[in-house]
Scaffold this active site. Sequence first.
Site, PDB file in Angstrom:
ATOM      1  N   ARG B  25       1.020  -1.179   0.047  1.00  0.00           N
ATOM      2  CA  ARG B  25      -0.143   0.191   0.235  1.00  0.00           C
ATOM      3  C   ARG B  25       0.887   1.155   0.079  1.00  0.00           C
ATOM      4  O   ARG B  25       0.734   2.102  -0.802  1.00  0.00           O
ATOM      5  CB  ARG B  25      -0.921   0.061   1.089  1.00  0.00           C
ATOM      6  N   THR B  26       1.623   1.457   0.800  1.00  0.00           N
ATOM      7  CA  THR B  26       2.407   2.603   1.080  1.00  0.00           C
ATOM      8  C   THR B  26       3.432   2.943  -0.044  1.00  0.00           C
ATOM      9  O   THR B  26       3.331   4.009  -0.608  1.00  0.00           O
ATOM     10  CB  THR B  26       3.147   2.539   2.422  1.00  0.00           C
ATOM     11  N   LYS B  54      26.243  -6.691   2.730  1.00  0.00           N
ATOM     12  CA  LYS B  54      27.394  -6.265   2.585  1.00  0.00           C
ATOM     13  C   LYS B  54      27.881  -5.479   4.081  1.00  0.00           C
ATOM     14  O   LYS B  54      28.898  -5.136   4.315  1.00  0.00           O
ATOM     15  CB  LYS B  54      28.067  -5.436   1.499  1.00  0.00           C
ATOM     16  N   ARG B  75      11.242   3.048   4.634  1.00  0.00           N
ATOM     17  CA  ARG B  75      10.607   2.189   5.557  1.00  0.00           C
ATOM     18  C   ARG B  75      11.615   1.282   6.143  1.00  0.00           C
ATOM     19  O   ARG B  75      12.389   0.557   5.331  1.00  0.00           O
ATOM     20  CB  ARG B  75       9.476   1.486   4.841  1.00  0.00           C
ATOM     21  N   HIS B 103       4.080   6.047  11.623  1.00  0.00           N
ATOM     22  CA  HIS B 103       3.773   5.898  10.233  1.00  0.00           C
ATOM     23  C   HIS B 103       3.201   7.138   9.999  1.00  0.00           C
ATOM     24  O   HIS B 103       1.966   7.173   9.746  1.00  0.00           O
ATOM     25  CB  HIS B 103       2.850   4.871  10.087  1.00  0.00           C
TER      26      HIS B 103
END
Lengths: 279, 279, 279
Positions: B25-26, B54, B75, B103
């Site tokens: 969604r985001t 890494k 995110r 959020h």
Amino acid sequence: MVNNKYSKLLDNKIMATLFFEPSTRTRLSFESAMLRLGGKVIGFQTRDVSSVKKGESIADTVRTVENYSDIIVIRHPLEGVARMAAKFSSIPIINGGSGSAEHPTQALLDLFTIKEECGTIDGLNIGLCGDLKYGRTVHSLAYLFSNYNINLYFISPASLKMRFRITDWLRDKKMKFKETEKFKEILPILDILYMTRIQEERFLEPEEYEKVKDVYILTEKDLDNTKENFRLMHPLPRVGEISPDIDKSPKAVYFKQMKYGLYLRMALLALILKGNNFV
Amino acid sequence: MVNNKYSKLLDNKIMATLFFEPSTRTRLSFESAMLRLGGKVIGFQTRDVSSVKKGESIADTVRTVENYSDIIVIRHPLEGVARMAAKFSSIPIINGGSGSAEHPTQALLDLFTIKEECGTIDGLNIGLCGDLKYGRTVHSLAYLFSNYNINLYFISPASLKMRFRITDWLRDKKMKFKETEKFKEILPILDILYMTRIQEERFLEPEEYEKVKDVYILTEKDLDNTKENFRLMHPLPRVGEISPDIDKSPKAVYFKQMKYGLYLRMALLALILKGNNFV
Amino acid sequence: MVNNKYSKLLDNKIMATLFFEPSTRTRLSFESAMLRLGGKVIGFQTRDVSSVKKGESIADTVRTVENYSDIIVIRHPLEGVARMAAKFSSIPIINGGSGSAEHPTQALLDLFTIKEECGTIDGLNIGLCGDLKYGRTVHSLAYLFSNYNINLYFISPASLKMRFRITDWLRDKKMKFKETEKFKEILPILDILYMTRIQEERFLEPEEYEKVKDVYILTEKDLDNTKENFRLMHPLPRVGEISPDIDKSPKAVYFKQMKYGLYLRMALLALILKGNNFV
């Protein structure tokens, strides 16, 4: 190809590719088709997406993504998901492959390839060979063929025969078809041989796969026994069923098939998003 | 939606989406928002990226990506990563969700939804229900609410109560709120019920999840006990806490919320990259 | 950077990024470069792609993707794959990193960085330090250096020495180079120190990695023993070999290197797709 007169046709349109199963060919050709028409692309490419992990239903995923895009291409390992997605969506849904059941846009590009290469579809002797049980492209193709007057040959091991659902449908449609395990005998009469990969990933038992994986292998020498206008097709990827020696023969059209696929999907996106009057 | 007057506003701008945690969604709504404004997108969508494997630090990742883009949406499963990224970045950073902490863009779109649906924010009775401990959207939303005159109800099992950090903040701000485990008693007085999913993936013990997962389930019948202008919201995805029967009710606005989210993120990107004078 | 006069140069061109190994830097910088020139991007980013799972050959993958794009950037864990891809492709192939063997575009951007920072390449004392066995960037860079008059120092643990293939080539080219394990002694005479990460993921035995991982660590104090115009480079990501204290020094140019990388790749894409006359 680069500067085509439709290169701005889908300006400001967004296509979402929701691929719950990995794909190279289908996804990249849809994305290329959309970009070639001036459109844009968003999407995901694995089951490892938030909505699936969090247990979201397909219906909710579609009702979310329809806010962000103008058309959705969906691939899912389960049969019927594309149909269900279409039921819940207010924007067009294209089935980009559903499990081992269907792959309608592949069938359309296959049909377009035959038309381009042979000039006609009616009257041809066409063999579908390999994994007719799990190969989704041959299922969708058989349905399409039922609209034409074709002599159809289903060539497969007994364990991978064409599904009853499809043979029953063809009988209802009065379609001529023959089922056989031997393909070299039929080769000389065919106009089109459509080879498919034995779908290892659909087998539950490795031994079962081993038994059938090398049943059909086409070599360069086999082409000597084919008609002059014979055409060899394959939805790709191939594993070992077509020897690479054959690639350079004008009878081998599987790489041209890929290019036709791009054009077919451009046409499809244009038709769906712009209607019949886009030309 | 397709031809909007801002469709070239962010022409030549690139947004990088650095998603170290999966998201549908985001991410897709940010990408769609950027594309709808004429911008372009690069990024990655899993922790399985080279830099992480890494052992690269977030600081170095940001100082790399800032060379390739004009704005970054990040995110990350760890709290504080977006803030740290912003510290090291010379270009704007948007927090696209940080662990179970915050959020903020979801909170903005939630607030926008309330404003659009109710015409006001002040004076409303608003219930936040479900997983108030791990649900990051309700944390950010509670902070935003503290700017308004709202009667707030935190409805959750005792084990999933709103975090002290937030209730302490609200008390400092003289915000009115009540904590309760029972939501059906409160339902008739609410203007907004904001349901959330119990966040299975944040639980360490499956049994703990099982105990609370079905504590709050809203059915169509429950809507009879709500005000005429009652609105049901959910950040989605939902699992079982809202029965699909409710979807067709005009009181259910969670799919409209998705669309408002697109507009909100378009506005946010435009404001950040073009300033207040883009209109 | 945003509005450059080449921002429509590659309008309607599509670049395919086929990354069979994860990458942040190389992939995102190529994608940003293509977008900055007005081009478009398709591709995949993991080995978890359909064609690989289904056992498709690289040759067939390339012959498929060449239908959907105008240029391909390929990264693969196996040496020689990019060369093989180029053999089968009708469109240009760029090697985006092949195993621990080569990384030619990184070498080009490294050379460009040296030219920009030092004004010249000939006559410099340049040290390549760290993992000279598995570090693909130093291999490609050594080949490029052989076109210049450079005093070259290979600084590494005995177990990670520069490969014979490359030292033999340099000897054939009459190139001056010295191999050593100690870098602090050489530091005062160097114009450029090119540090590299010990490539943990290429070691078969964890103990072997542990033995060498902290052999070379550069701290801020070490910079006191360097020339005034000394420049410290690193292809990034770094893990612990360069202390972050150094970042703010004007002698540290590894983040500028990233930006030069974007410009270099823009130039490369423009040259390949438009020829020398694009300016």
